[in-house]
Write a protein that holds these residues in place. Structure first.
Motif, PDB file in Angstrom:
ATOM      1  N   LEU A  90       7.186  12.344   2.350  1.00  0.00           N
ATOM      2  CA  LEU A  90       8.061  10.797   2.034  1.00  0.00           C
ATOM      3  C   LEU A  90       9.815  10.566   2.488  1.00  0.00           C
ATOM      4  CD1 LEU A  90       7.103   9.290  -1.713  1.00  0.00           C
ATOM      5  CD2 LEU A  90       6.045   8.918   0.293  1.00  0.00           C
ATOM      6  N   ALA A  91      10.164  11.644   2.097  1.00  0.00           N
ATOM      7  CA  ALA A  91      11.400  11.707   2.486  1.00  0.00           C
ATOM      8  C   ALA A  91      11.581  11.330   4.300  1.00  0.00           C
ATOM      9  CB  ALA A  91      12.136  13.070   1.992  1.00  0.00           C
ATOM     10  N   PRO A  92      10.713  12.015   5.137  1.00  0.00           N
ATOM     11  CA  PRO A  92      11.026  11.786   6.142  1.00  0.00           C
ATOM     12  C   PRO A  92      10.490  11.117   6.849  1.00  0.00           C
ATOM     13  CG  PRO A  92      10.025  13.615   6.526  1.00  0.00           C
ATOM     14  CD  PRO A  92       9.851  13.059   4.790  1.00  0.00           C
ATOM     15  N   LEU A  93       9.606   9.890   6.447  1.00  0.00           N
ATOM     16  CA  LEU A  93       9.098   8.383   6.783  1.00  0.00           C
ATOM     17  C   LEU A  93       9.513   7.375   5.927  1.00  0.00           C
ATOM     18  CD1 LEU A  93       5.325  10.201   7.565  1.00  0.00           C
ATOM     19  CD2 LEU A  93       7.387   9.315   9.226  1.00  0.00           C
ATOM     20  N   MET A  94       9.247   7.257   4.997  1.00  0.00           N
ATOM     21  CA  MET A  94       9.564   6.100   4.538  1.00  0.00           C
ATOM     22  C   MET A  94      10.936   5.291   4.544  1.00  0.00           C
ATOM     23  SD  MET A  94       7.057   4.986   2.971  1.00  0.00           S
ATOM     24  CE  MET A  94       7.381   4.343   0.527  1.00  0.00           C
ATOM     25  N   THR A  95      11.808   6.058   4.687  1.00  0.00           N
ATOM     26  CA  THR A  95      13.485   5.089   5.131  1.00  0.00           C
ATOM     27  C   THR A  95      13.209   4.921   6.384  1.00  0.00           C
ATOM     28  OG1 THR A  95      14.390   7.379   4.984  1.00  0.00           O
ATOM     29  CG2 THR A  95      14.468   5.898   3.073  1.00  0.00           C
TER      30      THR A  95
ATOM     31  N   ILE B 140       0.857  -0.934   0.268  1.00  0.00           N
ATOM     32  CA  ILE B 140       0.123  -0.209  -0.156  1.00  0.00           C
ATOM     33  C   ILE B 140       0.846   1.438   0.338  1.00  0.00           C
ATOM     34  CG2 ILE B 140      -1.389   1.313   1.100  1.00  0.00           C
ATOM     35  CD1 ILE B 140      -3.143  -0.613   2.381  1.00  0.00           C
ATOM     36  N   THR B 141       2.050   1.189   1.074  1.00  0.00           N
ATOM     37  CA  THR B 141       2.725   2.723   1.199  1.00  0.00           C
ATOM     38  C   THR B 141       3.317   2.222  -0.189  1.00  0.00           C
ATOM     39  OG1 THR B 141       4.291   1.007   2.144  1.00  0.00           O
ATOM     40  CG2 THR B 141       3.062   2.855   3.542  1.00  0.00           C
ATOM     41  N   SER B 142       3.855   1.415  -0.680  1.00  0.00           N
ATOM     42  CA  SER B 142       4.962   2.117  -2.190  1.00  0.00           C
ATOM     43  C   SER B 142       3.610   2.624  -3.395  1.00  0.00           C
ATOM     44  CB  SER B 142       4.825   0.095  -2.856  1.00  0.00           C
ATOM     45  OG  SER B 142       6.359  -0.268  -1.879  1.00  0.00           O
TER      46      SER B 142
ATOM     47  N   ILE C 126      16.472  -2.255   0.264  1.00  0.00           N
ATOM     48  CA  ILE C 126      16.317  -1.580  -1.279  1.00  0.00           C
ATOM     49  C   ILE C 126      15.628  -0.639  -0.760  1.00  0.00           C
ATOM     50  CG2 ILE C 126      15.083  -2.302  -3.484  1.00  0.00           C
ATOM     51  CD1 ILE C 126      16.466  -4.444  -4.014  1.00  0.00           C
ATOM     52  N   LYS C 127      13.828  -0.981  -0.345  1.00  0.00           N
ATOM     53  CA  LYS C 127      12.822   0.224   0.165  1.00  0.00           C
ATOM     54  C   LYS C 127      13.495   1.373   0.992  1.00  0.00           C
ATOM     55  CE  LYS C 127       9.102  -1.540  -1.056  1.00  0.00           C
ATOM     56  NZ  LYS C 127       8.786  -0.630  -2.150  1.00  0.00           N
ATOM     57  N   MET C 128      15.191   0.892   1.734  1.00  0.00           N
ATOM     58  CA  MET C 128      15.032   2.125   2.110  1.00  0.00           C
ATOM     59  C   MET C 128      16.376   2.974   1.708  1.00  0.00           C
ATOM     60  SD  MET C 128      17.746   0.444   5.823  1.00  0.00           S
ATOM     61  CE  MET C 128      17.127  -1.034   6.390  1.00  0.00           C
ATOM     62  N   ALA C 129      16.444   2.431   0.645  1.00  0.00           N
ATOM     63  CA  ALA C 129      17.884   3.216  -0.284  1.00  0.00           C
ATOM     64  C   ALA C 129      18.939   3.029  -0.011  1.00  0.00           C
ATOM     65  CB  ALA C 129      17.367   4.031  -0.780  1.00  0.00           C
ATOM     66  N   PHE C 130      19.387   1.565   1.283  1.00  0.00           N
ATOM     67  CA  PHE C 130      20.728   1.725   1.270  1.00  0.00           C
ATOM     68  C   PHE C 130      21.847   1.492   0.408  1.00  0.00           C
ATOM     69  CE2 PHE C 130      23.691  -1.095   4.084  1.00  0.00           C
ATOM     70  CZ  PHE C 130      24.067  -0.674   4.772  1.00  0.00           C
ATOM     71  N   PHE C 131      23.020   2.168   0.705  1.00  0.00           N
ATOM     72  CA  PHE C 131      23.165   2.839  -0.497  1.00  0.00           C
ATOM     73  C   PHE C 131      24.326   2.627  -1.648  1.00  0.00           C
ATOM     74  CE2 PHE C 131      28.129   2.910  -3.012  1.00  0.00           C
ATOM     75  CZ  PHE C 131      27.832   4.421  -3.207  1.00  0.00           C
ATOM     76  N   PRO C 132      24.532   1.168  -2.343  1.00  0.00           N
ATOM     77  CA  PRO C 132      24.676   0.279  -2.826  1.00  0.00           C
ATOM     78  C   PRO C 132      22.887   0.221  -3.776  1.00  0.00           C
ATOM     79  CG  PRO C 132      25.799  -1.234  -2.205  1.00  0.00           C
ATOM     80  CD  PRO C 132      24.782  -0.771  -1.501  1.00  0.00           C
ATOM     81  N   LEU C 133      22.122   0.401  -3.476  1.00  0.00           N
ATOM     82  CA  LEU C 133      20.582   0.283  -2.778  1.00  0.00           C
ATOM     83  C   LEU C 133      19.928   1.063  -3.977  1.00  0.00           C
ATOM     84  CD1 LEU C 133      20.216  -3.181  -1.357  1.00  0.00           C
ATOM     85  CD2 LEU C 133      20.766  -2.671  -3.575  1.00  0.00           C
TER      86      LEU C 133
END
Lengths: 519, 264
Positions: A253-258, A144-146, A227-234
């Motif tokens: 999105l920027a404060p909450l999703m990651t 849902i969030t995606s 991948i969802k949290m955008a950890f560096f190589p991803l």
């Protein structure tokens, strides 16, 4: 009534979305009151839940009342780990909804109801992810969030936003499928989806615990969340997605999703697999901390290379994700790293919120998208700029902002865990942040080439019209109030860091169970 | 080229890891596998529970329906919300509202069918015959979810397909005159509202969310089991409403590039 609070918290935004779908299409004016009411109800329920947790400890809520045997129904659980996270979600979503009334950002106003429907469904998803204790339910809510965030990102007017959204759709889908594959493997080995039941089985049953399938399940779940949290190589999807979307979307999105993804990782580590198994049996913590160090350094350096304000902030998020992942995996015996990471989830969400608010205001009101456009902005918009300074100082880590204390706990964890490379990376990143933000301060205060003799004119001008020209460019109170509240919260969270961290630490198993993973 | 090589390496690693894990799996159909018999140290097996107890709990012979709509009804509600969110996201991205030519004026069905060439007549007549049957079968699938494979999602897709067939055979305007845009969004909302409404009604009557058993006094049933059974039918109808309308909405937006003027 009180025992229904967890369900009310998750469902209020969903009902709000449905009401907008029913009544908001003709008359757009009813949208905002509905959004605001439902978010306030959720926030109230979240605060109520957090209050109950402080008083009585963990709250369990069994959907449809299916309690026994564990796992036939869906369990929600609010404990010390997520009580503050739900309050954070409530506060952030309410503030952003306030910010979005004026729609600071290029949005098709005809689509206002649909924007708010997606917005509220996203809030439902975030609350649901945070309090669920069921591994599959978590996946459904992540979907849902995606989906809602793809829609929200692509709603911007620029074509690059649409491209970024497609990129995000692909990466996000891969991440979600990895998570689902991991959960599937875990189900095959344990026969249950309830997180606490899985943990009980893994602890009691050595054969299951040591099987390859469980290790691979953990790996896939971890990769999906990374991948969802955008950890560096991803992280590839994040910078474009968050910089080319409408401002209010970016602020949400920027404060909450990651940060919620980081919370999910910590939740999976603590409540499904158990810290002991992860740190001692697997012993990957060195590897992950090194990955985190790379993420921190790379994120900071990439941020330094950006000319656009939002892009720069996005790369800072990538670096901050490195802080939190590294902190969670420090495996120091007192778990300062883990507490620091959890505290940083709260503090970084507020800092990012503050900075993205300001970036949104700047890009809308004075059309400043690049750092060089900010010349003299402090004079034009004193309130906004003051909040920006506060957010920036928190990013750098200056006391008494919350950013200082989160770094303090993380560094303490790094030292006790013996991960000096992590400590060095944190200090390096703070240094880079300082350089970055002071560069902006300089341009914003003095301009790039301070013209001589200009000062006299300015003085003359000011005498004439008192304070008026100073506040003339300042945006309306609807936008400044959420910004000021965020700034105040950053300071408050910093001042009350002791009680907050104590509260979070009650969620962790007693320290004697976890021995440092150092050889 | 390089990206392809990198992608291949990534896929190969992922695939081999997954296969490596498969070696540990219980054999196919093993009655003693963890999913079927439970594992030591955990709660008793949930599969056993569903097989032995679900009929007693819900009076629904189809285990899948009772797990889907009752035990894990919370998940299913959110799956419906996923469908709804997908429809809204497509609307948000594709829908073109700027060009205000003329509102799609309802055309009579006879006009569209008769004016066409012979192809149109054949296709149109076939659709006239087929669409009611599809919809009737869809209602059967929804209502019969308790006893046989089926339920809200499947039935909803069938209803949505019948509208899409109408749009393909005649044109999009004809289909939209039956179900226009504000209405399909409203109907989609009403679908979820029916589902969640059952849940909230349970809360009002003192149970947890979606605890259908407490609805017994409202539904005038013999016992909480029958209340569960009837409520499941209710939520399936909600699911069907949302799924069918969103199916059609997605088709209409994709086929007309968001203008809702001319379809394929």
């Amino acid at each position: 009534m009180i025992d229904q609070l967890p369900a009310i918290m998750v469902l209020a935004p969903m009902f709000g979305a449905l009401m907008i779908g029913l009544f908001g299409q003709k008359d757009h004016r009813v949208c905002f009151p509905i959004v605001f009411t439902s978010l306030i109800i959720s926030l109230g329920a979240a605060i109520g839940c957090a209050n109950l947790v402080t008083k009585d400890g963990t709250i369990d809520y069994f959907m449809a009342g299916w309690e026994e045997p564990l796992g036939i129904g869906i369990q929600l659980r609010i404990d010390h780990l997520n009580a503050l996270v739900i309050v954070l979600i409530g506060v952030a979503t309410t503030l952003v909804s306030f910010f979005s009334i004026r729609r600071v950002g290029a949005l098709d106003t005809e689509k206002t109801p649909h924007f708010y429907i997606l917005y509220l469904l996203l809030c439902t998803g975030l609350y649901g992810i945070t309090i669920t204790a069921d591994a599959f339910n978590l996946f459904v809510l992540v979907e849902i969030t995606s989906l809602t965030s793809y829609g929200l990102i692509a709603m911007g007017s620029s074509r690059r936003g649409t491209h970024a959204a497609i990129n995000y759709v692909l990466m996000g889908t891969i991440g979600a499928s990895f998570y689902l594959l991991g959960v599937g493997y875990l189900y095959l080995k344990t026969g249950t989806l309830n997180m606490h039941d899985i943990q009980a089985i893994l602890q009691a049953n050595e054969e299951v615990r040591n099987s390859n399938a469980v290790i691979i399940a953990f790996l896939f779940i971890l990769m999906g969340i990374w991948i969802k949290m955008a950890f560096f190589p991803l992280h590839g999807w994040l910078p474009n997605a968050y910089s080319y979307c409408p401002s209010s979307t970016a602020c949400l999105l920027a404060p909450l999703m990651t940060k919620i993804s980081v919370y999910v990782m910590i939740r999976v580590m603590i409540s499904i697999f158990g810290l002991e198994w992860i740190f001692i049996h697997l012993g990957w913590s060195h590897l992950v901390v090194i990955l985190a160090v790379i993420a921190i350094v790379a994120g900071s350096v990439l941020a330094l290379a950006q000319r656009e304000i939002k892009k720069m902030l996005c790369y800072l998020i990538v670096a901050e994700v490195g802080y939190m992942v590294g902190g969670a995996w420090l495996s120091d015996s007192n778990m300062w790293g883990l507490s620091g990471a959890m505290y940083h989830v709260l503090s970084d969400a507020l800092m990012t919120l503050c900075l993205f608010f300001v970036a949104g205001i700047w890009s809308k009101c004075i059309d400043a998208k690049e750092i060089d456009d900010l010349e003299g902005v402090f004079k034009k918009m004193p309130i906004t700029s003051a909040c920006f300074i506060l957010g920036a100082l928190a990013m750098i880590g200056v006391p008494p902002t919350s950013g200082f204390f989160s770094k303090f706990y993380l560094i303490r964890g790094g030292i006790e865990g013996g991960h000096w490379e992590y400590v060095a990376a944190l200090l390096f990143s703070s240094l880079v942040n300082a350089v970055l933000f002071f560069r902006i301060f300089e341009i914003a205060f003095f301009g790039k080439n301070p013209p001589e003799g200009h000062g006299h004119d300015e003085e003359h001008h000011d005498d004439h019209e008192d304070l008026h020209p100073v506040l003339e460019h300042e945006v309306s109170w609807r936008v400044t109030i959420p910004l000021i509240v965020t700034a105040v919260l950053i300071v408050l969270l910093g001042l009350f860091n002791g009680p907050v961290v104590e509260f979070i630490r009650e969620a962790f198993p007693p320290t004697s169970e976890i021995v440092s993973a150092r050889p | 080229m390089l990206t392809k090589v990198i992608a291949f390496i990534a896929v190969a690693i992922t695939g081999s890891l997954l296969l490596y894990g498969v070696a540990d799996f219980p054999s196919f159909g093993d009655p003693n596998s963890p999913a079927n018999a439970g594992v030591e140290g955990g709660a008793p097996s949930i599969s056993q529970y569903f097989i032995t107890e679900s009929y007693k709990d819900t009076k629904v012979p189809n285990l899948v329906t009772s797990v889907l709509a009752d035990y894990r009804g919370y998940d299913t509600m959110f799956e419906t919300v996923v469908v709804f969110a997908g429809g809204m996201a497509i609307f948000a991205i594709l829908r073109v509202l700027r060009s205000k030519e003329e509102p799609p004026k309802p055309q009579s069905r006879a006009e569209t069918f008769v004016h066409g060439d012979h192809n149109r007549i054949i296709v149109g007549t076939t659709c006239k015959l087929v669409i009611p049957v599809i919809q009737l079968f869809a209602l059967y699938v929804i209502a019969h979810g308790h006893h046989s494979p089926g339920g809200g999602f499947q039935g909803g897709v069938l209803i949505g397909a019948s509208f899409i067939l109408l749009a393909l055979a005649a044109d999009l305007k004809t289909a939209l005159s039956r179900l226009n845009e504000p209405n399909y969004i409203r109907l989609a909302c009403i679908g979820i509202l029916i589902y969640a409404g059952f849940g909230v009604l349970c809360q009002i009557l003192g149970g947890n969310f979606l605890d259908y058993g407490v609805l017994q006094p409202v539904l005038f049933t013999d016992g909480p089991e029958m209340a569960r059974s009837h409520s499941m039918l209710g939520v399936e109808i909600g699911v069907a409403l949302t799924v069918s309308t969103i199916m059609f909405a997605i088709y209409a937006n994709l086929a007309s590039r968001g203008t809702l003027n001319e379809g394929l």
